[in-house]
Design a protein around this motif. Structure first.
Motif, PDB file in Angstrom:
ATOM      1  N   ARG A  67      -9.045  -2.485  -5.998  1.00 37.71           N
ATOM      2  CA  ARG A  67      -8.483  -2.847  -4.688  1.00 37.71           C
ATOM      3  C   ARG A  67      -7.035  -2.221  -4.481  1.00 37.71           C
ATOM      4  NH1 ARG A  67      -9.545  -9.466  -5.023  1.00 37.71           N
ATOM      5  NH2 ARG A  67     -11.576  -9.517  -4.654  1.00 37.71           N
ATOM      6  N   LYS A  68      -6.330  -2.226  -5.519  1.00 34.34           N
ATOM      7  CA  LYS A  68      -4.894  -1.623  -5.348  1.00 34.34           C
ATOM      8  C   LYS A  68      -4.799  -0.227  -5.428  1.00 34.34           C
ATOM      9  CE  LYS A  68      -2.362  -3.196  -9.113  1.00 34.34           C
ATOM     10  NZ  LYS A  68      -1.913  -3.599 -10.410  1.00 34.34           N
ATOM     11  N   ARG A  69      -5.788   0.546  -6.259  1.00 35.72           N
ATOM     12  CA  ARG A  69      -6.030   1.881  -5.919  1.00 35.72           C
ATOM     13  C   ARG A  69      -6.047   2.198  -4.617  1.00 35.72           C
ATOM     14  NH1 ARG A  69      -8.624   1.599 -10.652  1.00 35.72           N
ATOM     15  NH2 ARG A  69     -10.599   1.783  -9.612  1.00 35.72           N
ATOM     16  N   VAL A  70      -7.257   1.580  -3.946  1.00 34.49           N
ATOM     17  CA  VAL A  70      -7.506   2.052  -2.532  1.00 34.49           C
ATOM     18  C   VAL A  70      -6.286   1.511  -1.534  1.00 34.49           C
ATOM     19  CG1 VAL A  70      -8.965   0.996  -0.580  1.00 34.49           C
ATOM     20  CG2 VAL A  70      -9.890   1.306  -2.649  1.00 34.49           C
ATOM     21  N   ILE A  71      -5.494   0.514  -1.786  1.00 30.62           N
ATOM     22  CA  ILE A  71      -4.379   0.020  -0.928  1.00 30.62           C
ATOM     23  C   ILE A  71      -3.246   1.488  -0.955  1.00 30.62           C
ATOM     24  CG2 ILE A  71      -2.582  -1.228  -0.611  1.00 30.62           C
ATOM     25  CD1 ILE A  71      -4.595  -3.530  -1.278  1.00 30.62           C
ATOM     26  N   THR A  72      -2.990   1.843  -2.569  1.00 32.87           N
ATOM     27  CA  THR A  72      -1.797   2.542  -2.680  1.00 32.87           C
ATOM     28  C   THR A  72      -2.266   3.989  -2.381  1.00 32.87           C
ATOM     29  OG1 THR A  72      -2.412   2.677  -5.141  1.00 32.87           O
ATOM     30  CG2 THR A  72      -0.765   1.163  -4.247  1.00 32.87           C
ATOM     31  N   LYS A  79       0.958   2.163   6.474  1.00 34.00           N
ATOM     32  CA  LYS A  79       0.439   2.536   7.874  1.00 34.00           C
ATOM     33  C   LYS A  79       0.595   1.162   8.663  1.00 34.00           C
ATOM     34  CE  LYS A  79      -2.406   6.261   6.072  1.00 34.00           C
ATOM     35  NZ  LYS A  79      -3.907   6.714   6.133  1.00 34.00           N
ATOM     36  N   LEU A  80       0.224   0.215   7.924  1.00 34.32           N
ATOM     37  CA  LEU A  80       0.321  -1.179   8.774  1.00 34.32           C
ATOM     38  C   LEU A  80       1.570  -1.440   9.062  1.00 34.32           C
ATOM     39  CD1 LEU A  80      -1.979  -3.526   6.558  1.00 34.32           C
ATOM     40  CD2 LEU A  80      -2.595  -2.836   8.687  1.00 34.32           C
ATOM     41  N   LYS A  81       2.668  -1.288   8.278  1.00 26.94           N
ATOM     42  CA  LYS A  81       4.054  -1.583   8.554  1.00 26.94           C
ATOM     43  C   LYS A  81       4.601  -0.680   9.528  1.00 26.94           C
ATOM     44  CE  LYS A  81       5.041  -3.784   4.132  1.00 26.94           C
ATOM     45  NZ  LYS A  81       5.697  -3.466   2.813  1.00 26.94           N
ATOM     46  N   ALA A  82       4.169   0.668   9.470  1.00 28.96           N
ATOM     47  CA  ALA A  82       4.584   1.515  10.730  1.00 28.96           C
ATOM     48  C   ALA A  82       4.149   1.225  12.040  1.00 28.96           C
ATOM     49  CB  ALA A  82       4.253   2.966  10.196  1.00 28.96           C
ATOM     50  N   GLU A  83       3.044   0.296  12.098  1.00 20.92           N
ATOM     51  CA  GLU A  83       2.394   0.003  13.510  1.00 20.92           C
ATOM     52  C   GLU A  83       1.867   0.858  14.069  1.00 20.92           C
ATOM     53  OE1 GLU A  83       4.916  -2.609  15.717  1.00 20.92           O
ATOM     54  OE2 GLU A  83       5.519  -3.533  13.994  1.00 20.92           O
ATOM     55  N   GLY A  84       1.734   2.144  13.338  1.00 26.07           N
ATOM     56  CA  GLY A  84       0.843   3.191  14.121  1.00 26.07           C
ATOM     57  C   GLY A  84      -0.549   2.963  14.260  1.00 26.07           C
ATOM     58  N   GLU A  85      -1.001   3.801  14.848  1.00 31.68           N
ATOM     59  CA  GLU A  85      -2.851   3.977  14.772  1.00 31.68           C
ATOM     60  C   GLU A  85      -3.236   3.992  13.711  1.00 31.68           C
ATOM     61  OE1 GLU A  85      -4.890   3.276  17.477  1.00 31.68           O
ATOM     62  OE2 GLU A  85      -3.180   2.558  18.442  1.00 31.68           O
ATOM     63  N   LEU A  94      -9.789  -0.809   4.563  1.00 28.24           N
ATOM     64  CA  LEU A  94      -9.174  -2.148   5.073  1.00 28.24           C
ATOM     65  C   LEU A  94     -10.371  -3.197   5.128  1.00 28.24           C
ATOM     66  CD1 LEU A  94      -6.216  -1.537   7.547  1.00 28.24           C
ATOM     67  CD2 LEU A  94      -5.943  -2.589   5.145  1.00 28.24           C
ATOM     68  N   ASP A  95     -11.417  -2.832   5.752  1.00 31.36           N
ATOM     69  CA  ASP A  95     -12.575  -3.637   5.803  1.00 31.36           C
ATOM     70  C   ASP A  95     -13.036  -3.915   4.309  1.00 31.36           C
ATOM     71  OD1 ASP A  95     -14.881  -4.939   6.916  1.00 31.36           O
ATOM     72  OD2 ASP A  95     -15.868  -3.278   5.826  1.00 31.36           O
ATOM     73  N   TYR A  96     -13.063  -2.824   3.381  1.00 33.91           N
ATOM     74  CA  TYR A  96     -13.646  -2.811   2.130  1.00 33.91           C
ATOM     75  C   TYR A  96     -12.638  -3.956   1.360  1.00 33.91           C
ATOM     76  CZ  TYR A  96     -13.078  -2.248  -3.022  1.00 33.91           C
ATOM     77  OH  TYR A  96     -12.851  -2.751  -4.168  1.00 33.91           O
ATOM     78  N   VAL A  97     -11.416  -3.809   1.516  1.00 39.52           N
ATOM     79  CA  VAL A  97     -10.281  -4.670   0.749  1.00 39.52           C
ATOM     80  C   VAL A  97     -10.422  -6.080   0.975  1.00 39.52           C
ATOM     81  CG1 VAL A  97      -7.918  -5.097   0.386  1.00 39.52           C
ATOM     82  CG2 VAL A  97      -8.703  -2.756   0.185  1.00 39.52           C
ATOM     83  N   LEU A  98     -10.601  -6.355   2.381  1.00 41.36           N
ATOM     84  CA  LEU A  98     -10.431  -7.586   2.971  1.00 41.36           C
ATOM     85  C   LEU A  98     -11.933  -8.367   2.637  1.00 41.36           C
ATOM     86  CD1 LEU A  98      -8.834  -7.099   6.247  1.00 41.36           C
ATOM     87  CD2 LEU A  98      -7.858  -8.096   4.096  1.00 41.36           C
ATOM     88  N   SER A  99     -13.048  -7.598   2.756  1.00 37.00           N
ATOM     89  CA  SER A  99     -14.274  -8.076   2.387  1.00 37.00           C
ATOM     90  C   SER A  99     -14.495  -8.391   0.954  1.00 37.00           C
ATOM     91  CB  SER A  99     -15.265  -6.926   2.680  1.00 37.00           C
ATOM     92  OG  SER A  99     -15.357  -6.724   4.027  1.00 37.00           O
ATOM     93  N   SER A 100     -13.937  -7.698   0.091  1.00 41.20           N
ATOM     94  CA  SER A 100     -13.810  -7.924  -1.115  1.00 41.20           C
ATOM     95  C   SER A 100     -13.424  -9.174  -1.768  1.00 41.20           C
ATOM     96  CB  SER A 100     -13.261  -6.759  -2.139  1.00 41.20           C
ATOM     97  OG  SER A 100     -12.834  -6.884  -3.497  1.00 41.20           O
TER      98      SER A 100
END
Length: 130
Positions: A67-72, A79-85, A94-100
């Motif tokens: 999970r950490k590897r996917v996020i970093t 990307k989430l903090k930048a509020e961009g698309e 994100l679906d993978y991380v949250l589903s996990s």
């Protein structure tokens, strides 16, 4: 484009890890009670608990690191903090991380450990004090 989309573990693996963790936890919790009734079983039960925990926590470590590897690697937090698309790949990751996280059964292990620990302490106190 993502080369290979990570996926959550199959249900049998998830539930197998949960059961292994529960049995390992139970093994350690019943040692003081087993010692009263059959001291010869203490060492085999202890080894089962240790080996079970090694496998369970190695599995949990693997999942957390994945999970950490996917996020970093994909800078998902930035990307989430930048509020961009978020692009399609970001959403899939994100679906993978949250589903996990949602599919994980580690919370069952935590509550089981708390409940069984309380029960075993009460039983052990009853056997040794009363």
């Amino acid at each position: 484009m993502i080369d290979k989309l990570p996926h959550t573990m199959p249900r049998p693996v998830i539930y197998g890890a949960m059961v292994l963790g529960l049995l390992a936890a139970l093994s350690f919790r019943v040692l003081t009670i087993v010692e009263v009734f059959n001291p010869a079983l203490v060492r085999p039960i202890w080894y089962f608990g240790v080996l079970g925990y090694i496998l369970f926590f190695a599995y949990r470590y693997f999942i957390t690191e994945k999970r950490k590897r996917v996020i970093t690697a994909n800078r998902l937090l930035e990307k989430l903090k930048a509020e961009g698309e978020l692009n399609r790949d970001d959403r899939l990751l994100l679906d993978y991380v949250l589903s996990s996280v949602v599919k994980s059964k580690e919370h069952v292990n935590y509550i089981f450990i708390v409940v069984i620990s309380i029960i075993v302490v009460v039983i052990d106190l009853w056997l040794t004090v009363f």
